[in-house]
Design a protein around this motif. Structure first.
Motif, PDB file in Angstrom:
ATOM      1  N   TRP A  14      -6.193 -39.085  21.833  1.00 50.35           N
ATOM      2  CA  TRP A  14      -5.032 -38.601  22.584  1.00 50.35           C
ATOM      3  C   TRP A  14      -3.705 -39.075  21.987  1.00 50.35           C
ATOM      4  N   ILE A  36     -12.995 -31.554  26.723  1.00 51.78           N
ATOM      5  CA  ILE A  36     -12.268 -32.654  27.378  1.00 51.78           C
ATOM      6  C   ILE A  36     -13.210 -33.843  27.599  1.00 51.78           C
ATOM      7  N   ALA A  63     -13.555 -35.622  24.303  1.00 46.56           N
ATOM      8  CA  ALA A  63     -12.352 -36.383  23.950  1.00 46.56           C
ATOM      9  C   ALA A  63     -12.217 -37.639  24.787  1.00 46.56           C
ATOM     10  N   LEU A  67      -7.338 -29.541  21.978  1.00 46.22           N
ATOM     11  CA  LEU A  67      -8.484 -30.349  22.395  1.00 46.22           C
ATOM     12  C   LEU A  67      -9.295 -30.835  21.200  1.00 46.22           C
ATOM     13  N   SER A  96     -13.781 -25.552  27.329  1.00 44.75           N
ATOM     14  CA  SER A  96     -12.668 -26.506  27.374  1.00 44.75           C
ATOM     15  C   SER A  96     -13.049 -27.759  28.156  1.00 44.75           C
ATOM     16  N   ASN A 108     -10.192 -24.494  20.658  1.00 40.99           N
ATOM     17  CA  ASN A 108      -8.948 -24.917  21.293  1.00 40.99           C
ATOM     18  C   ASN A 108      -8.375 -26.022  20.417  1.00 40.99           C
TER      19      ASN A 108
END
Length: 484
Positions: free
Chosen positions: A368, A317, A320, A360, A313, A357
């Protein structure tokens, strides 16, 4: 007698509506089960084919089911964020428009297929919501989904038991642990799929049980017994998949569905009722005890696997954050992941084609803002479902509750695995969510009041009868028109 019973036109209209509801429900069941029969539609060609089929079904539902401006206004708070999402995810098609804001797509060859799949999910959600306003649509859909799933499960088990080695290899992912993967090809996704089916069968079994309780005849609840047997079979398949998330989420969902259930009393059948319930509980316990040993042993490694998921994760992140506005384009996670591999992450996510996930991964592929639009649409939709009128029909609505719990199982699996990355599971979740939302649209509909001509009351009121004095020149017979 109701006017609809004597008016031939209204009677024919009601018959056409019932036939349309049953026909659409049957077609929905077959179309939703078809991707699972095609191996979960977990490749580009089958994903595009099933997306086109779902788009065609949604267009057919929107064209045939009557709607009006009030329905559009009620659906707008959910539909508008989804339309904006489709427009936002289409920006990587033209990165030359604003190169400073739009990141070029990482996988241009997969962008069109992935966007078409996202479009089909939105259309399927809206089409199911509109079609669910037809009477009996949810009941027929749930029944036919379970029938098609029963046929698919029977064929899968027959291939596993009597098929050749090449056929059986599609049903086994890990030859060391012999994890059952159905026809999807991934054991964890298969566990989520069978968990969703077990909840739908649970709802159908309860529905048939209530029907049996309200009938005055002395027959046995055959439909409820068969559906309950299907629940046991699907729970065994969840255990054979050895998916820890699927087994835990499915059992919790079944317990949540059973909380607050009150069986209707039926005189003269108490022995039959309690005997059937006792046998089903014993059979469920024995089946889980015999099949869940392997998956229970895997819970011992939960701590080590949990730390690995946290590291994955964090890696997602970081990806992203490098393209926060429009992301790298739908379908581009695998390419971006391969480009960003380092000696520290190559062993962790080197062979991952998905982020394990769903939120994500959506942030990586759509930015976002895209994740925020999906969250807004889902929050509004769930708020509308939660604010549905509290009626006896809603409180005893087992089908709607099990559909929501099935979607919750898929959402839970998508937080730690690839459940919603399988297009068939994503389509099934969108359809179930749309059907549940559609009932609230039907119940919250407001129709204009009929305007009837008002006529004065010909009988004297209490004030007239109790009057002690009569004005001069007015007789008691016309006292009601005397000036005040």
């Amino acid at each position: 007698m109701d006017r609809a019973d004597t008016d031939p036109w209204r009677r024919r209209s009601r018959v056409r509506s019932a036939r349309l509801s049953n026909g659409l429900a049957r077609s929905l069941a077959v179309i939703l089960i078809l991707p699972f029969a095609l191996g979960g539609a977990n490749n580009a060609v089958l994903t595009a084919a099933t997306a086109i089929v779902h788009l065609g079904w949604a267009a057919l539902a929107l064209a045939l089911v009557p709607s009006d401006a009030r329905l559009v206004r009620r659906m707008a708070p959910v539909v508008l964020p989804l339309i904006l999402l489709l427009g936002w995810t289409a920006l990587p098609f033209r990165p030359d428009l604003t190169p400073r804001l739009i990141t070029p797509p990482a996988a241009p060859d997969l962008l069109g297929v992935a966007w078409c799949h996202a479009f089909s999910l939105v259309a399927l959600l809206i089409g199911c919501a509109v079609a669910a306003r037809l009477p009996g649509f949810r009941r027929t859909t749930a029944t036919w989904l379970c029938l098609c799933a029963a046929a698919l499960i029977t064929a899968t088990l027959a291939l596993r038991a009597f098929g050749t080695t090449e056929m059986v290899q599609r049903l086994v992912v890990d030859h060391r642990h012999h994890r059952f993967a159905g026809l999807i090809g991934n054991a964890n996704a298969a566990g989520i799929f069978y968990g969703m089916l077990s909840l739908l069968l649970h709802g159908v079994a309860r529905m048939r049980w209530r029907d049996w309780q309200t009938r005055p005849r002395g027959d046995l609840p055959t439909g409820a017994i068969l559906a309950a047997f299907g629940v046991i079979v699907t729970l065994v398949l969840v255990a054979l998949s050895q998916s820890r998330t699927a087994l835990a989420a499915t059992l919790v969902a079944h317990i949540a569905c059973g909380i607050g259930y009150r069986s209707q009393r039926r005189s003269g059948h108490a022995l039959v009722r309690w005997s059937i319930l006792a046998l089903l509980l014993i059979a469920t316990g024995v089946a889980l005890w015999a099949s869940a040993g392997a998956v229970l042993s895997r819970y011992g490694a939960l701590g080590a696997n949990g730390s690995g998921r946290i590291a994955i994760s964090r890696h997602a992140i970081a990806l992203a954050s490098q393209a926060p506005l429009t992301g790298y384009g739908l379908g581009g996670f695998d390419t971006v992941n391969q480009r960003q591999l380092t000696p520290d992450t190559v062993l962790l996510v080197g062979d991952f084609g998905a982020a394990h996930n769903a939120p994500l991964q959506l942030a990586i592929e759509a930015g976002w803002p895209g994740l925020a639009l999906v969250a807004l649409a889902l929050a509004t939709l769930l708020w509308r479902i939660a604010r549905a009128p509290s009626t006896p029909a809603n409180r005893s609505d087992t089908i709607g509750r099990t559909m929501l719990l099935a979607v919750a199982v898929a959402a839970t699996g998508s937080l730690v695995d690839i459940a919603l990355n399988v297009p068939a599971i994503a389509a099934l979740s969108a359809a179930l969510l749309g059907i549940t939302w559609g009932r609230t649209l039907r119940e919250s509909a407001t129709y204009p009041a009929r305007h009837h001509a008002t006529h004065p009351n010909p009988w004297p009121t209490a004030a007239m009868r109790n009057a002690k004095a009569t004005p001069a020149g007015v007789s008691p017979s016309n006292r009601s028109i005397a000036p005040r």
